[in-house]
Design a protein around this motif. Structure first.
Motif, short mmCIF file in Angstrom:
data_model
loop_
_atom_site.label_atom_id
_atom_site.label_comp_id
_atom_site.label_asym_id
_atom_site.label_seq_id
_atom_site.Cartn_x
_atom_site.Cartn_y
_atom_site.Cartn_z
N ALA A 1 -8.91 -2.44 -3.24
CA ALA A 1 -9.30 -1.02 -3.27
C ALA A 1 -10.65 -0.81 -2.59
CB ALA A 1 -9.35 -0.53 -4.72
N ALA B 1 -2.28 -1.35 -3.59
CA ALA B 1 -3.27 -0.27 -3.54
C ALA B 1 -2.55 1.02 -3.22
CB ALA B 1 -4.32 -0.56 -2.46
N PHE C 1 -5.26 -1.39 -10.09
CA PHE C 1 -4.94 -1.98 -8.79
C PHE C 1 -6.00 -3.01 -8.44
CE2 PHE C 1 -2.85 2.29 -8.17
CZ PHE C 1 -1.57 1.80 -8.32
N VAL D 1 0.87 -1.19 0.00
CA VAL D 1 0.00 0.00 0.00
C VAL D 1 0.90 1.23 0.00
CG1 VAL D 1 -1.81 1.27 1.19
CG2 VAL D 1 -1.78 -1.23 1.31
#
Ligand SMILES: [Zn+2]
Length: 464
Positions: free
Chosen positions: A357, A395, A352, A190
């Motif tokens: 998400a 993400a 992504f 992330v």
């Protein structure tokens, strides 16, 4: 001053030019200072620092080899020439601040947490963006990367040979390249980043959100156009007898703008070479580069096909092959014909992980509302895009930028929004670290990664 702002403040003076912009280029003294800062912050938190074969730094809470793969967050510390203070460093500083918050909240992680500082994300020194993430994933082969040269003529191999000592450096030319051990430690990535646009800043009050979740990176490409002319004397050549490629350039610039407007795309013509570049000489040649991006590949194709007119832009979206740079550029047909852009790079859309998400949008939410965080695309490239394309569940989180400006000293994130970013990242990490592993999101990165060299989809020579 809150934790994340204090962290950013500690490096605010590193590589700052008198103009106020940052000059933090890979493997320079400023970059090495930032790498030492990263290692010291990791050390102060009892994290173990590993430098992978591509020179990226990873700070681990927990043992990713014994208990991994882990949850990874972070970004980069290098800058473009004249860059801002937040593009990259906000993601790294927020990662440390989020780790502090997780510990303060007593979160007991069920798996290791890694913080990464990707090397040379901007590509300002060697002309290739996301160099560290492309290298560690094998997206571009080590031989090709080590041969890249900076503006002074030094190759990456030369530069690494000079800096590869010291605890914060630890990268060795002879081992440089894809690192399967480093990749195997990453279960999910992330990346938090300052928004490089005004989506969040322009939201109406009833949809207010300081943080968005990234859904995709737009497809984008670069094209070169060669405009041939005839060199001649500025004082003796009648206008009617000139073949002046500057006039073709003028039309190309307005054509690019009009085509982008028609297609709903972003297209930029910002780099030009003029030969001989004399104030009193009609140019013999003008070479210009077009950067085009859009939410869809069709929209990018539309820009280029409009420009190409009768010739058509049949090569849009095709991967440039070996020897591409030796291929002669076709001449423009001049004011009455079309242009013939030569594709120099193409990066398809990066989407992504949709399940990840959606989960992050719920976890992040919006202040004072039950709505999930906005989920948005971006036209800027990121290391997260390289990892996503390599098969890592990935993400992004974007923090509101009131100016909407990036790659400039005007780039900004307000302190309250930086704190909101840290809270969002903390919540996301707590969720990923404590929830039982979700097979729909993660099946083990190495199962998805090709064993051999990965086909190189792009040679992005100019940075992002
Ligand atoms: Zn960045």
């Amino acid at each position: 001053m809150t934790g994340v702002v204090r962290l950013l403040d500690a490096i605010a003076g590193v590589g700052r030019a008198p103009s106020g912009g940052y000059e933090r280029f890979a493997w320079t003294a400023h970059d090495l200072t930032l790498r030492e800062w990263f290692a010291a912050e990791a050390d102060a938190r009892g994290l173990s620092v590993v430098v992978d074969r591509a020179g990226n730094q990873w700070a681990w809470w927990g043992d990713p080899d014994a208990d991994g793969p882990g949850v990874v967050t972070g970004s980069h510390l290098d800058s473009v020439p004249g860059g801002g203070a937040f593009d990259g460093p906000l993601g790294v500083a927020s990662a440390f601040a989020a780790l502090d918050a997780l510990r303060a909240e007593g979160v007991r992680p069920g798996r290791p947490l890694g913080i990464v500082n990707f090397s040379d994300e901007e590509g300002a020194r060697f002309g290739l963006a996301c160099l560290g993430s492309r290298a560690v994933t094998g997206t571009v082969g080590a031989d090709r990367l080590l041969a890249l040269r900076d503006g002074a003529g030094d190759s990456l191999a030369d530069v690494l040979g000079r800096v590869s000592t010291g605890s914060a450096r630890g990268v060795r030319v002879e081992h440089y390249g894809r690192d399967d051990e480093a990749l195997a430690r990453v279960g999910v990535f992330v990346e938090l980043h300052v928004e490089q646009g005004r989506y969040l800043a322009d939201l109406p009050a009833d949809e207010d959100a300081p943080v968005a979740v990234g859904a995709a990176i737009w497809p984008h490409g670069r094209w070169r156009v060669d405009l041939a002319g005839e060199a001649n004397h500025a004082g003796t050549t009648p206008l009617a007898h000139r073949h002046d490629p500057m006039l073709d350039l003028a039309r190309l610039i307005t054509d690019v703008r009009a085509a982008a407007e028609d297609a709903g795309a972003l297209a930029t013509l910002a780099k030009v070479q003029v030969e001989p570049n004399g104030v009193n000489a009609i140019p013999s040649r003008v070479r210009a580069w077009i950067d085009a991006r859009a939410e869809s590949e069709d929209a990018v194709r539309m820009v280029l096909s409009t420009l190409s007119g009768p010739f058509g832009a049949s090569n849009v979206g095709q991967v440039a092959g070996p020897g591409r740079s030796e291929r002669p550029a076709l001449r423009s047909a001049g004011p009455t014909g079309g242009w013939e852009p030569v594709q120099e790079s193409w990066t398809p859309a990066t989407v992504f992980d949709p399940a990840l998400a959606a989960r992050l949008a719920d976890v992040v939410g919006r202040p004072g509302s039950d709505l999930p965080a906005p989920v948005i695309g971006t036209g800027a490239g990121h290391d997260a895009g390289i990892f996503a394309a390599a098969g890592v569940p990935t993400a992004m989180l974007f923090v509101r930028n009131p100016t909407g400006v990036s790659h400039s000293p005007a780039e900004l994130a307000e302190e309250a929004d930086c704190d909101a970013g840290v809270r969002a990242l903390t919540a996301v990490l707590a969720d990923l670290l404590t929830r039982s592993r979700d097979a729909s999101i993660e099946n083990g990165v190495m199962d998805r990664m090709p064993a051999g060299p990965v086909h190189d989809p792009v040679l992005d020579r100019e940075g992002r």
